[in-house]
Write an enzyme that holds these catalytic residues in place. Structure first.
Site, PDB file in Angstrom:
ATOM      1  CB  SER A 201     112.219  77.199  27.706  1.00 20.63           C
ATOM      2  OG  SER A 201     113.236  76.850  26.822  1.00 20.63           O
TER       3      SER A 201
ATOM      4  CB  SER B 236     111.923  74.647  24.516  1.00 24.46           C
ATOM      5  OG  SER B 236     111.674  74.622  25.915  1.00 24.46           O
TER       6      SER B 236
ATOM      7  CE  LYS C  50     108.396  73.193  26.987  1.00 28.05           C
ATOM      8  NZ  LYS C  50     109.540  73.920  27.555  1.00 28.05           N
TER       9      LYS C  50
HETATM   10  N1  GLN Z   1     117.226  77.686  24.823  1.00 24.77           N
HETATM   11  C1  GLN Z   1     117.885  77.045  25.918  1.00 24.77           C
HETATM   12  C2  GLN Z   1     118.356  75.691  25.484  1.00 24.77           C
HETATM   13  O1  GLN Z   1     118.230  75.376  24.363  1.00 24.77           O
HETATM   14  C3  GLN Z   1     116.956  76.948  27.076  1.00 24.77           C
HETATM   15  C4  GLN Z   1     115.934  75.904  26.907  1.00 24.77           C
HETATM   16  C5  GLN Z   1     115.009  75.782  28.073  1.00 24.77           C
HETATM   17  O2  GLN Z   1     114.923  76.680  28.907  1.00 24.77           O
HETATM   18  N2  GLN Z   1     114.311  74.663  28.130  1.00 24.77           N
HETATM   19  O3  GLN Z   1     118.823  74.923  26.252  1.00 24.77           O
END
Ligand code: GLN
Length: 514
Positions: free
Chosen positions: A179, A155, A80
């Site tokens: 995410s 994400s 990532k």
């Molecule tokens: N979807 C959540 C957010 O937008 C979690 C994102 C994440 O875990 N990086 O913050």
């Protein structure tokens, strides 16, 4: 599709160690796969073919010299783009870091390289890991290999799409509020968020420091466990890293696969399910709970009343920490810098750079977080959210007095359509309803495929089961997930992803391939 790209990490490493195939051949097969399908998917922001082949050659040389290789030596991986990697561009999905090449490796990057894992390239992501669909990437969305009109979650959507589309058997994601787990769920993968502090954050570009945690995405529970063992463990360079040994995760996965869960107490969280959840998701989840009982677990319902407040608490804490963490992108140190051409003042350079460099979701969170932290509002918002966090921790503690693990669906929804939710922040935020409590409490949680939902979309789409365990009991997550995986594979007669409408060439087609 090349047979090599169909294999699990364990199978590949075994063949490489036995000299049946070289790491270079394995790497080339995956690079070919990326060249064939990534134009349709956009899982990668950067592919490092030369670096990957050179690393593979080193593994082959070490093997030829008689060196004993680690359990994942020669296995390719998608990293990532929030994790820094020396000499490779690292953008975090943001324009503000376009062109930045880090001069050092994250601890986890270094550990993977030392283990002989081949880094194929950097995977797409929501900008600064904010989002649940990868649509917030400044470089365009990634598509879900099960249905190219849908999102691969976020994400870590580049990571999930790459593994689900057989571009890599392994990927690293990061999980702040879900995410790793939600992208795993909606692409039919295994994804684990380790105990907070269990995996080093050194070299992870910070979103919300008290929540961020890197972890594995893979097509099998055992593959995920092996990758976790490589990246996990104490790191003096991260002050929040826990100085305790990593539990025996691969061993837990292997013992779980034997399918005996007798003596295990499983709590079904009452607050995570019901209204607002898709019918096919709830169906698959119910069947998974029934399966756990069939495997010998004792299943009870558990109430965690404060989980209902996880979402508002998270959306104060995460933006607050991000508003502080993202202050470092000031046009002075990394990446984008605008304004020099017309001698703009210091403040003007910062303002123009941040205005052009950050996308709308990142700006929304910086503004929200700055407001929540400002004097006069701090107690009402940030302070209150931290109190709620404590109440959620207490719910977990009370639950773990009665049960060994807690289960829920990983997400209320299957993969949704590209463009469907991105304009509505609340519609995006609710994707993480089930994953946020474990994030706020810092406890480990895994998502494992538990079936296909036929009723929530025209074509069947994967559903994930979330298994949460107490701090540092990550091995329990792997054990339970492996039992579910083995039982479902035996029922289906083939591994889960064989059901996926696998991509061939640059287009999707449907039909099982085994
Ligand atoms: N979807 C959540 C957010 O937008 C979690 C994102 C994440 O875990 N990086 O913050």
């Amino acid at each position: 599709m090349d047979e090599l790209t169909r294999m699990t990490a364990v199978e590949l490493a075994g063949q490489i160690a036995a000299g049946q195939v070289s790491a270079a051949e394995v790497t080339q097969a995956h690079l070919d796969r990326i060249a064939a399908v990534d134009p349709a998917l956009h899982a990668f922001l950067h592919v490092d073919a030369d670096g990957a082949l050179a690393a593979a050659k080193t593994v082959d040389e070490r093997r030829a010299a008689g060196e004993r290789l680690g359990p994942l030596a020669g296995v390719p991986l998608a990293l990532k783009d929030v994790v820094v990697s020396k000499g490779l561009p690292t953008t975090c999905g943001s324009k503000i870091l376009e062109g930045w090449v880090p001069p050092y490796d994250a601890t986890i990057t270094r550990r993977m390289k030392d283990a002989g894992i081949i880094i194929l390239g950097k995977a797409n992501m929501d900008e600064f890991a904010m989002g649940s669909s990868t649509e917030n990437s400044a470089y365009g969305p990634t598509r879900n290999p099960w249905d190219l009109t849908r999102v691969p979650g976020g994400s870590s959507g580049g990571s999930s799409a790459a593994v689900a589309a057989f571009q890599a058997p392994l990927a690293i994601g990061t999980d702040t509020g879900g995410s790793i787990r939600q992208p795993a769920a909606v692409t039919g993968l295994v994804g684990h968020k380790p105990t907070y502090g269990g995996v080093s954050r050194y070299g992870l570009i910070a979103f919300s420091s008290s929540l961020d945690q890197a972890g594995p995405l893979a097509r099998t529970v055992l593959d995920a466990a092996l990758l976790h063992e490589v990246i996990g463990g104490h790191d003096p360079a991260d002050s929040t890293s826990i100085d305790a040994p990593v539990p025996a995760l691969a061993e837990a996965a292997r013992s779980g696969a034997a399918g005996d869960l007798s003596g295990l107490r499983v709590g079904v969280v009452r607050e995570l399910g019901g209204e607002g959840y898709q019918a096919g998701v709830l169906d698959s989840f119910r069947q998974a709970v029934a399966l756990l009982a069939e495997l010998g677990a004792e299943v009870v319902e558990v109430s965690c009343p404060h989980f209902d407040y996880a979402l508002p608490a998270y959306y104060l804490i995460a933006p607050s920490e991000c508003s502080s963490n993202l202050a470092r992108f000031d046009a002075m140190r990394y990446g984008l810098r605008l304004g020099d051409e017309d001698d703009a003042s210091l403040e003007e350079v910062m303002s123009r750079t941040r205005a052009a460099g950050f996308g709308p979701e990142v700006k929304r969170r910086i503004i929200l977080g700055t407001y929540a932290l400002s004097s006069g509002y701090y107690d009402a918002y940030y302070g209150q959210a931290q109190k709620v966090r404590t109440l959620i921790l207490r719910d977990f503690a009370a639950a773990y007095e009665r049960v060994d693990v807690l289960v829920s669906p990983t997400s209320p929804f299957v993969a949704f359509g590209i463009g469907e939710r991105v304009a509505d922040p609340m519609a995006m935020y609710v994707n993480d309803l089930c994953t946020l409590p474990a994030s706020l409490a810092g406890v480990p949680a895994i998502s494992v495929p538990c079936g296909l939902s036929a009723s929530d979309s025209p074509t069947p789409l994967p559903v994930g089961l979330q298994v949460m365990a107490p701090t540092l009991a990550d091995d329990r997550c792997y054990r339970v997930a492996a039992a579910v995986e083995a039982a479902l594979d035996a029922r289906r007669g083939h591994p889960f992803l064989a059901d996926a409408p696998a991509l061939t060439g640059a287009t999707a087609h449907t039909g099982a391939t085994r």
